[in-house]
Design a protein around this motif. Structure first.
Motif, PDB file in Angstrom:
ATOM      1  N   LEU A   1      53.400  13.291   7.387  1.00 24.96           N
ATOM      2  CA  LEU A   1      52.959  12.009   7.942  1.00 24.96           C
ATOM      3  C   LEU A   1      53.596  11.811   9.306  1.00 24.96           C
ATOM      4  O   LEU A   1      54.827  11.844   9.446  1.00 24.96           O
ATOM      5  CB  LEU A   1      53.343  10.850   7.008  1.00 24.96           C
ATOM      6  N   LEU A   2      52.767  11.609  10.310  1.00 27.53           N
ATOM      7  CA  LEU A   2      53.249  11.354  11.672  1.00 27.53           C
ATOM      8  C   LEU A   2      53.563   9.869  11.824  1.00 27.53           C
ATOM      9  O   LEU A   2      52.716   9.007  11.544  1.00 27.53           O
ATOM     10  CB  LEU A   2      52.195  11.780  12.693  1.00 27.53           C
ATOM     11  N   THR A   3      54.779   9.575  12.258  1.00 25.90           N
ATOM     12  CA  THR A   3      55.232   8.192  12.384  1.00 25.90           C
ATOM     13  C   THR A   3      55.641   7.900  13.828  1.00 25.90           C
ATOM     14  O   THR A   3      55.856   8.810  14.633  1.00 25.90           O
ATOM     15  CB  THR A   3      56.424   7.913  11.455  1.00 25.90           C
TER      16      THR A   3
ATOM     17  N   GLU B   1      51.742  15.790  18.086  1.00 25.37           N
ATOM     18  CA  GLU B   1      50.722  15.736  17.037  1.00 25.37           C
ATOM     19  C   GLU B   1      49.919  17.031  16.973  1.00 25.37           C
ATOM     20  O   GLU B   1      49.654  17.564  15.885  1.00 25.37           O
ATOM     21  CB  GLU B   1      49.791  14.546  17.290  1.00 25.37           C
ATOM     22  N   GLN B   2      49.543  17.555  18.118  1.00 22.55           N
ATOM     23  CA  GLN B   2      48.771  18.799  18.136  1.00 22.55           C
ATOM     24  C   GLN B   2      49.580  19.964  17.583  1.00 22.55           C
ATOM     25  O   GLN B   2      49.061  20.792  16.822  1.00 22.55           O
ATOM     26  CB  GLN B   2      48.296  19.097  19.558  1.00 22.55           C
TER      27      GLN B   2
ATOM     28  N   VAL C   1      47.804   8.020  10.999  1.00 17.99           N
ATOM     29  CA  VAL C   1      48.995   8.126  11.834  1.00 17.99           C
ATOM     30  C   VAL C   1      49.614   6.739  11.936  1.00 17.99           C
ATOM     31  O   VAL C   1      48.913   5.745  12.159  1.00 17.99           O
ATOM     32  CB  VAL C   1      48.647   8.682  13.227  1.00 17.99           C
ATOM     33  N   ILE C   2      50.940   6.671  11.773  1.00 21.38           N
ATOM     34  CA  ILE C   2      51.635   5.382  11.809  1.00 21.38           C
ATOM     35  C   ILE C   2      52.052   5.093  13.251  1.00 21.38           C
ATOM     36  O   ILE C   2      52.857   5.828  13.827  1.00 21.38           O
ATOM     37  CB  ILE C   2      52.877   5.383  10.894  1.00 21.38           C
ATOM     38  N   PRO C   3      51.528   4.050  13.869  1.00 26.79           N
ATOM     39  CA  PRO C   3      51.891   3.747  15.263  1.00 26.79           C
ATOM     40  C   PRO C   3      53.195   2.966  15.341  1.00 26.79           C
ATOM     41  O   PRO C   3      53.714   2.461  14.342  1.00 26.79           O
ATOM     42  CB  PRO C   3      50.709   2.900  15.736  1.00 26.79           C
TER      43      PRO C   3
END
Length: 455
Positions: free
Chosen positions: A377-379, A392-393, A407-409
């Motif tokens: 999970l990207l945070t 992210e890439q 994606v968590i901003p």
């Protein structure tokens, strides 16, 4: 003779030189006596116009008598403007201001069609004072169609009702998301797994969002029909704070389960306001568990036995790990079936990821063969920076389908919620942070169903 008109001097027809000489003599001879007996010139213009006699001169125009203006001063008679109110008075039609010699200095009359595009102040009809509106040009009665304006198909539609092509206002969309996330009616249910899913939220780097992710995913799943247990394995006790569970000294906590073999059911506490959510708190005593577990037999599997011995069955068990790779994290990896790794969209978060993966592989080889890194999970994603896009890439290229689409901003509501003892799901359910965690929880639930219980 000289007449005083604002912006113009009007002379009697005749010799120009004689008129100028007479005017100069007249102006120089006009004096008044002050209160001290001194002689001084009288002011010329508006202030002295009351003392000028209204006389008829050949070639000059004299306004006709008007009973309405009988008691007003000469300025009102001559110019049609009251000095007290500065408002125009009614003047007979066809009378110009300044006489025939005023020329371009006369006051312009109102424009025939008004000062604006046709129809701006009504239906293109002149609104000049005294203008007579013909019956054919009068305003149409209420409900009558207006020329050039399309008639709606449904005449009973309110003007406040948005049309089909208009988007809902942002406030309405936020309220709709809040109702969907809070789910007060219980109609929205996320898929429940066939067997309990024990998920370890781990990353040896601190400040990447492990506790925030654990709390908000647990609340999102519990609000939508799943039974969830949160095990706070971090001595800081932040997960307990986020769920508003007491974790001060003396409260039974996970330390008692690991060291004294206290059943997990005696330690777990219900979360206020969320019936399907339970939490095993952590106190400061857990900081000494690392040392005390060194001499304990089967020290790596103490937490796994405690979870397996719980009489109630949960759909999800989230274990919030400390930011280290010590015995507490090893206990969590042995008790879990899946590992969820939150990754902050910055370079430092990627630097220690390789070491975490190596430790997970070691635990899989020697202690827990079923362990799998199921979810990334990207945070703290900041879309304004190219660095976040690059991270992210890189993560998606390396882990592929394990990375959640959600994606968590960066969102201030996510950071404010723990100070009120709440998750962002209940603190501000319409915020971007709550929406993102809701989407992540739904994606985890759907993946678990599609793959037979493992995301």
């Amino acid at each position: 003779m000289l007449r005083l008109v604002p912006g113009a001097m009007v002379f009697r027809e005749g010799s120009t030189q004689g008129s100028l000489a007479g005017a100069a003599t007249t102006l120089c001879s006009i004096h008044q006596t002050s209160d001290h007996g001194n002689t001084c010139p009288a002011p010329v213009g508006w202030l002295g116009v009351d003392s000028v006699d209204r006389i008829s001169v050949a070639g000059a125009h004299v306004l006709p008598a008007n009973p309405f203006l009988a008691n007003r001063d000469e300025a009102v008679h001559e110019y049609g403007v009251s000095r007290e109110t500065e408002s125009p008075l009614d003047r007979p039609s066809g009378v110009s201001v300044g006489g025939p010699h005023a020329g371009d200095q006369s006051v312009p009359l109102p424009r025939a069609g008004g000062y604006g595009p046709p129809g701006q102040y009504g239906y293109g009809i002149s609104t000049a004072p005294g203008a007579v509106v013909p019956p054919s040009a009068a305003a149409p009665p209420p409900g009558a169609p207006i020329p050039g304006v399309p008639v709606p198909s449904d005449e009973h539609v309110s003007r406040e009702t948005p049309g089909g092509v208009e988007d809902d206002p942002p406030l309405a969309m936020e309220a709709l998301r809040a109702v969907q996330i809070l789910n007060p009616s219980g109609e929205i249910v996320m898929p429940r797994p066939d067997h309990p899913r024990v998920i370890c939220v781990a990353n040896q780097k601190g400040g990447v969002g492990k506790t925030t992710t654990t709390v908000n995913l647990a609340v999102a799943l519990a609000l939508h029909g799943n039974r969830v247990l949160v095990v706070d394995l971090d001595p800081q006790g932040n997960a307990s704070t986020g769920l508003n569970v007491p974790h001060h000294a003396g409260v039974p906590d996970v330390y008692d389960c690991l060291i004294d073999n206290v059943p997990l059911a005696e330690v777990a506490q219900g979360v206020e306001g969320i019936p399907n959510l339970f939490c095993v708190p952590a106190t400061i005593d857990l900081a000494g568990a690392e040392i005390e577990l060194v001499s304990v037999v089967a020290r790596e599997s103490r937490l796994a036995r405690a979870i397996a011995g719980h009489p109630e069955k949960f759909d999800y068990v989230f274990i919030d790990c400390p930011p280290s790779l010590g015995l507490l994290t090893v206990n969590a990896l042995c008790a879990a079936q899946e590992v969820l790794i939150p990754i902050q969209c910055e370079y430092y978060a990627l630097e220690g990821l390789n070491q975490l993966i190596n430790n997970i592989n070691l635990v899989r080889q020697h202690l827990n063969p079923t362990l799998d890194v199921s979810t990334i999970l990207l945070t703290m994603y900041d879309r304004r920076t190219r660095l976040a896009d690059a991270v992210e890439q890189d993560v998606r290229n390396h882990f592929g389908a394990k990375v959640l689409n959600a994606v968590i901003p960066r969102n201030v509501r996510v950071s404010e919620a723990p100070s009120y003892g709440q998750s962002v799901m209940t603190y501000d359910p319409g915020s971007r942070g709550a929406t993102s965690y809701f989407e992540a929880a739904l994606e985890i639930a759907m993946r678990g169903v599609n793959t037979g219980g493992t995301a």
